[in-house]
Design an enzyme around this catalytic site. Structure first.
Site, PDB file in Angstrom:
ATOM      1  N   CYS A 123       0.810  -1.231   0.000  1.00 22.92           N
ATOM      2  CA  CYS A 123       0.000   0.000   0.000  1.00 22.92           C
ATOM      3  C   CYS A 123       0.835   1.270   0.000  1.00 22.92           C
ATOM      4  O   CYS A 123       0.446   2.266  -0.621  1.00 22.92           O
ATOM      5  CB  CYS A 123      -0.982  -0.013   1.168  1.00 22.92           C
ATOM      6  SG  CYS A 123      -0.209  -0.124   2.796  1.00 22.92           S
ATOM      7  N   CYS A 131      -3.524  -2.431  -1.092  1.00 24.20           N
ATOM      8  CA  CYS A 131      -2.562  -3.427  -0.612  1.00 24.20           C
ATOM      9  C   CYS A 131      -2.293  -4.538  -1.620  1.00 24.20           C
ATOM     10  O   CYS A 131      -1.609  -5.513  -1.295  1.00 24.20           O
ATOM     11  CB  CYS A 131      -3.060  -4.036   0.698  1.00 24.20           C
ATOM     12  SG  CYS A 131      -3.325  -2.812   1.995  1.00 24.20           S
ATOM     13  N   LYS A 196      -7.090  -8.733  10.795  1.00 28.56           N
ATOM     14  CA  LYS A 196      -6.910  -7.289  10.575  1.00 28.56           C
ATOM     15  C   LYS A 196      -8.244  -6.699  10.124  1.00 28.56           C
ATOM     16  O   LYS A 196      -8.735  -7.000   9.040  1.00 28.56           O
ATOM     17  CB  LYS A 196      -5.825  -7.043   9.536  1.00 28.56           C
ATOM     18  CG  LYS A 196      -5.515  -5.563   9.319  1.00 28.56           C
ATOM     19  CD  LYS A 196      -4.374  -5.407   8.322  1.00 28.56           C
ATOM     20  CE  LYS A 196      -4.047  -3.952   8.079  1.00 28.56           C
ATOM     21  NZ  LYS A 196      -2.957  -3.785   7.089  1.00 28.56           N
ATOM     22  N   ARG A 206      -1.854   6.426   8.376  1.00 28.91           N
ATOM     23  CA  ARG A 206      -1.820   6.775   6.951  1.00 28.91           C
ATOM     24  C   ARG A 206      -1.140   8.112   6.716  1.00 28.91           C
ATOM     25  O   ARG A 206      -0.592   8.360   5.648  1.00 28.91           O
ATOM     26  CB  ARG A 206      -3.235   6.719   6.386  1.00 28.91           C
ATOM     27  CG  ARG A 206      -3.729   5.259   6.330  1.00 28.91           C
ATOM     28  CD  ARG A 206      -5.204   5.108   6.053  1.00 28.91           C
ATOM     29  NE  ARG A 206      -5.570   3.688   6.154  1.00 28.91           N
ATOM     30  CZ  ARG A 206      -6.804   3.241   6.226  1.00 28.91           C
ATOM     31  NH1 ARG A 206      -7.818   4.087   6.194  1.00 28.91           N
ATOM     32  NH2 ARG A 206      -7.048   1.939   6.328  1.00 28.91           N
ATOM     33  N   ARG A 218     -10.705  -0.217   1.996  1.00 27.37           N
ATOM     34  CA  ARG A 218     -10.110  -1.555   2.072  1.00 27.37           C
ATOM     35  C   ARG A 218     -11.066  -2.583   2.657  1.00 27.37           C
ATOM     36  O   ARG A 218     -10.644  -3.663   3.092  1.00 27.37           O
ATOM     37  CB  ARG A 218      -8.822  -1.490   2.904  1.00 27.37           C
ATOM     38  CG  ARG A 218      -7.758  -0.634   2.223  1.00 27.37           C
ATOM     39  CD  ARG A 218      -6.509  -0.485   3.038  1.00 27.37           C
ATOM     40  NE  ARG A 218      -5.526   0.290   2.287  1.00 27.37           N
ATOM     41  CZ  ARG A 218      -4.656   1.142   2.820  1.00 27.37           C
ATOM     42  NH1 ARG A 218      -4.641   1.320   4.123  1.00 27.37           N
ATOM     43  NH2 ARG A 218      -3.809   1.807   2.061  1.00 27.37           N
ATOM     44  N   GLU A 234     -10.056 -16.816   9.836  1.00 24.29           N
ATOM     45  CA  GLU A 234      -8.841 -16.219   9.277  1.00 24.29           C
ATOM     46  C   GLU A 234      -7.590 -16.743   9.993  1.00 24.29           C
ATOM     47  O   GLU A 234      -6.604 -17.125   9.353  1.00 24.29           O
ATOM     48  CB  GLU A 234      -8.906 -14.690   9.406  1.00 24.29           C
ATOM     49  CG  GLU A 234      -9.843 -14.006   8.427  1.00 24.29           C
ATOM     50  CD  GLU A 234      -9.212 -13.811   7.055  1.00 24.29           C
ATOM     51  OE1 GLU A 234      -8.062 -14.271   6.843  1.00 24.29           O
ATOM     52  OE2 GLU A 234      -9.873 -13.205   6.195  1.00 24.29           O
ATOM     53  N   LYS A 249      -5.208  -6.962  14.925  1.00 15.53           N
ATOM     54  CA  LYS A 249      -5.084  -5.522  14.706  1.00 15.53           C
ATOM     55  C   LYS A 249      -6.440  -4.955  14.321  1.00 15.53           C
ATOM     56  O   LYS A 249      -7.083  -5.480  13.412  1.00 15.53           O
ATOM     57  CB  LYS A 249      -4.071  -5.274  13.583  1.00 15.53           C
ATOM     58  CG  LYS A 249      -3.834  -3.805  13.263  1.00 15.53           C
ATOM     59  CD  LYS A 249      -2.816  -3.645  12.144  1.00 15.53           C
ATOM     60  CE  LYS A 249      -2.564  -2.172  11.868  1.00 15.53           C
ATOM     61  NZ  LYS A 249      -1.610  -1.968  10.748  1.00 15.53           N
ATOM     62  N   TYR A 314       3.565   2.241  19.554  1.00 15.62           N
ATOM     63  CA  TYR A 314       4.340   3.471  19.424  1.00 15.62           C
ATOM     64  C   TYR A 314       4.779   3.979  20.790  1.00 15.62           C
ATOM     65  O   TYR A 314       5.632   4.870  20.877  1.00 15.62           O
ATOM     66  CB  TYR A 314       3.503   4.530  18.702  1.00 15.62           C
ATOM     67  CG  TYR A 314       3.032   4.058  17.344  1.00 15.62           C
ATOM     68  CD1 TYR A 314       3.880   4.122  16.245  1.00 15.62           C
ATOM     69  CD2 TYR A 314       1.760   3.518  17.171  1.00 15.62           C
ATOM     70  CE1 TYR A 314       3.465   3.660  15.002  1.00 15.62           C
ATOM     71  CE2 TYR A 314       1.338   3.055  15.934  1.00 15.62           C
ATOM     72  CZ  TYR A 314       2.194   3.124  14.856  1.00 15.62           C
ATOM     73  OH  TYR A 314       1.783   2.653  13.629  1.00 15.62           O
TER      74      TYR A 314
END
Length: 325
Positions: A123, A131, A196, A206, A218, A234, A249, A314
């Protein structure tokens, strides 16, 4: 009151040392993975406007950033690239001299003690921001797998310790595992973005990665936030295809999913504490509405309690310092 019959749970909460003695969930510095955004050019250290304290850095600042991580005791990093050039097939994603490939080589040369995880997606590198490969307005799943696999192989060639595919194409673990094995990288594990969601919590990322879609969204390949059983399907597919880690996520709004995945699958589970979760706390803290240290450590502990073995965040550098305190 002596004849009352009830349980005295407070006995185990009386002092800090008592609380520490019976604490069930522990957050450690080794659990933390720090995301880094690397850009082309020299002398670049740009703070992301929507993510105070998070920077885009050029290669000449990268060693400094990695040395800071090792000083505070964070031992793992996930690398995202922000290229100067984009095209319809994201060719800079799998170029041998792409920004992520060069970043990986530099980190492994200068700070070899760090575990380097390569985000594997298209992406940031496609001019349309999706993606995968776009054909007639749709994402071509199987063609996309070819380019994603090429990306993974070049990242492994550059020295990545772990490949972390985030594209949500069907079969991406199978394709990457086959590609890595055929290229001689059977020892390289896959940290799959197995679950996700198409989440509104990704907005600030982004800005950092310059990866917003140029048309549509998406939702045709990322998951519906309303779905629980789909997450299990998944994750099960990725386990069967050979994943070595599973990522959920975002993290904070999906702690229930995290617990279910952990209970069902015996693989290391990774929580991704995403940009929106980070920015909300930063904004509240800057306004004096919350105690940043206390709320961050509580939040990260909640992810561990929900089943996470590792956390991409982060806050990694700050959390490591706070844990020392």
């Amino acid at each position: 009151m002596a004849d009352l019959d009830f349980k005295r749970h407070r006995r185990l909460r009386r002092t800090e040392s008592m609380r520490a003695l019976v604490r069930e969930t522990h957050l450690r510095k080794d659990d933390l993975i720090f995301p880094i955004f690397v850009v082309e050019g020299e002398g670049v250290k740009n703070e992301v406007a929507s993510m105070p304290g998070v920077y885009q850095v050029s290669l000449d600042y990268l060693t400094e950033e990695m040395n800071e991580l090792t000083r505070v005791g964070v031992r793992s990093v996930i690398v995202f690239g922000v290229p100067n050039e984009k095209d319809e097939v994201g060719s800079q994603a799998y170029h041998e001299e792409g920004i992520v490939q060069r970043s990986i080589r530099l980190i492994k040369e200068e700070v070899p003690s760090l575990t380097v995880i390569a985000d594997t997606c298209l992406c940031q590198y496609t001019d349309h921001g999706h993606c995968g490969i776009v054909r007639e307005g749709d994402i071509d799943n199987d063609e996309s797998l070819q380019y994603i696999t090429r990306t993974a192989v070049t990242q492994a060639e550059a020295g990545a310790d772990i490949i972390a595919p985030s594209n949500m194409m069907d079969g991406f673990v199978t394709a990457i595992r086959k590609g890595l094995d055929e290229a001689g990288y059977s020892q390289i594990p896959i940290m799959s973005y197995a679950v996700k969601y198409a989440s509104s919590f990704y907005g600030p990322f982004r800005d950092a990665a310059h990866s917003s879609p140029q048309f549509g969204d998406r939702r045709a390949y990322q998951m519906d936030p309303s779905n629980r059983l789909e997450a299990i399907r998944e994750a099960e597919s990725d386990v069967e295809e050979g994943a070595d880690f599973l990522i959920v996520k975002p993290a904070l709004a999906y702690l229930d999913i995290m617990r279910e995945v952990k209970d069902r699958f015996n693989l290391p589970l990774v929580a991704y504490n995403v940009s929106g979760e980070y920015s909300m706390i930063k904004a509240a803290a800057q306004n004096g509405w919350v105690n940043e240290q206390e709320i961050v450590l509580e939040k990260l502990t909640a992810m561990k309690r929900a089943g996470a073995d590792l956390i991409v965040t982060y806050f990694a550098k700050d959390a490591a310092k706070w844990l020392d305190e």
